[in-house]
Design an enzyme around this catalytic site. Structure first.
Site, PDB file in Angstrom:
ATOM      1  N   GLU A  60       6.180  13.421 -28.585  1.00 35.45           N
ATOM      2  CA  GLU A  60       7.631  13.206 -28.563  1.00 35.45           C
ATOM      3  C   GLU A  60       8.242  13.708 -27.258  1.00 35.45           C
ATOM      4  O   GLU A  60       9.090  13.025 -26.655  1.00 35.45           O
ATOM      5  CB  GLU A  60       8.274  13.907 -29.760  1.00 35.45           C
ATOM      6  N   HIS A  63       7.398  11.304 -24.430  1.00 34.91           N
ATOM      7  CA  HIS A  63       8.213  10.083 -24.500  1.00 34.91           C
ATOM      8  C   HIS A  63       9.618  10.337 -23.964  1.00 34.91           C
ATOM      9  O   HIS A  63      10.170   9.515 -23.224  1.00 34.91           O
ATOM     10  CB  HIS A  63       8.275   9.588 -25.944  1.00 34.91           C
ATOM     11  N   HIS A 125      15.796  -0.410 -32.174  1.00 35.18           N
ATOM     12  CA  HIS A 125      15.516   0.410 -30.989  1.00 35.18           C
ATOM     13  C   HIS A 125      14.554  -0.303 -30.036  1.00 35.18           C
ATOM     14  O   HIS A 125      14.783  -0.359 -28.824  1.00 35.18           O
ATOM     15  CB  HIS A 125      14.941   1.754 -31.448  1.00 35.18           C
ATOM     16  N   HIS A 214       6.848 -10.194 -41.692  1.00 37.33           N
ATOM     17  CA  HIS A 214       6.378 -10.129 -40.307  1.00 37.33           C
ATOM     18  C   HIS A 214       5.241 -11.123 -40.067  1.00 37.33           C
ATOM     19  O   HIS A 214       5.214 -11.803 -39.036  1.00 37.33           O
ATOM     20  CB  HIS A 214       5.920  -8.713 -39.970  1.00 37.33           C
ATOM     21  N   HIS A 276      -0.963  -4.199 -28.883  1.00 36.04           N
ATOM     22  CA  HIS A 276      -0.054  -5.082 -29.623  1.00 36.04           C
ATOM     23  C   HIS A 276       1.371  -4.948 -29.077  1.00 36.04           C
ATOM     24  O   HIS A 276       2.065  -5.948 -28.867  1.00 36.04           O
ATOM     25  CB  HIS A 276      -0.096  -4.707 -31.108  1.00 36.04           C
TER      26      HIS A 276
END
Length: 302
Positions: A60, A63, A125, A214, A276
């Site tokens: 975290e 990032h 986001h 999805h 991905h």
């Protein structure tokens, strides 16, 4: 610092850093590191650098650091581009979009940490950050005069391909949202085997429905990009911009489907999951470039 000769390497650097922002966000979600810094932002567990650093906190923090660096580099690129090549019609709008959406992305991320947002809101986001990435990506292409090299500046895209591409952009964006929703609702392994659990096809709960949606959108995306690719190659075979661009998009969507399938088959292998995220990032960047070309065509008609 803001000299014209800095533009090319700044564009490349900004694009690379924005790619790492995308991958970092996927890594945070895939490893369950969203709460690695507790509910503190911009601090981490109430400190600039907490003493206790489990792997989730490190992910975290990393990032957040990369996101902060990206804002600095993108601002540097935007100011330099605005100052030196602001006369190019697309530079100023792209500059505003790249910085604006980067700030919105940061605020949504901060809100997620502080107030623990609904997953359906959090799924936005990734889409927001993709818009910022694409703006930086387009500026870099313009800086390298890629349009002149591949005759894109004289390309006229006719209405059928424009319609196909606009619909492709909408379908891909909806698929991206459902993919982000899969991550944020922790539905990656819901709904059984890939492509569908033939012995139990009907979804049973919310997680199954998210994963089912999805996969359905991914199928529609693949088919639509294939149709658009065939149309583009058939009708614009003499134009390298269209030929290379739509071929790259078709290859990227194939890789996207493969990594999506492997994510399920391997119980969400982290490396595959990151690829991905990488492939969809650059697929969206390519679609943004097509939109730029279509807008130029529309302007030329007036």
């Amino acid at each position: 610092m803001f000299r014209k000769q800095n533009l090319k390497w700044l564009g490349v650097l900004a694009t690379i850093i924005m790619t790492f922002v995308q991958l970092g966000g996927a890594l945070v979600t895939k490893t369950g590191s969203e709460d690695g810094c507790g509910s503190s932002w911009p601090l981490c567990n109430g400190a600039l650098l907490p003493e206790n650093l489990p792997i989730q906190t490190i992910i975290e923090l990393s990032h957040r650091a990369v996101s902060a660096i990206s804002l600095i580099v993108v601002l540097w690129l935007v100011i330099t581009a605005w100052k030196n090549i602001g006369y190019i019609k697309e530079i100023k709008p792209l500059s505003i979009i790249s910085v604006g959406f980067l700030l919105v992305q940061a605020l949504v991320g901060a809100a997620a940490v502080i107030w623990q947002q609904n997953p359906y809101v959090l799924a936005l986001h990734f889409g927001i950050s993709l818009i910022s990435f694409s703006s930086v990506f387009l500026m870099t292409l313009i800086i390298f005069s890629i349009d002149k090299k591949y005759e894109a500046d004289i390309l006229f895209i006719h209405k059928p391909l424009r319609i196909l591409t606009w619909l492709m952009a909408i379908i891909v964006y909806l698929t991206i949202y459902t993919g982000a929703l899969v991550r944020h609702t922790k539905s990656s392994l819901a709904y059984g085997a890939w492509p569908i659990p033939f012995d139990d096809i009907v979804p049973h709960n919310a997680h199954d429905w998210v994963q089912f949606s999805h996969r359905g959108m991914a199928l529609i995306t693949f088919i639509w990009i294939m149709i658009t690719f065939i149309h583009a190659i058939k009708n614009y075979s003499d134009n390298r911009t269209v030929r290379y661009g739509y071929t790259a998009s078709f290859i990227l969507v194939i890789l996207q489907v493969i990594t999506g399938a492997l994510s399920v088959i391997t119980n969400v292998n982290l490396i595959i999951a990151l690829f991905h995220a990488l492939f969809i990032t650059y697929l969206f960047g390519m679609i943004a470039y097509f939109i730029l070309l279509m807008l130029r065509t529309t302007r030329s008609q007036k």
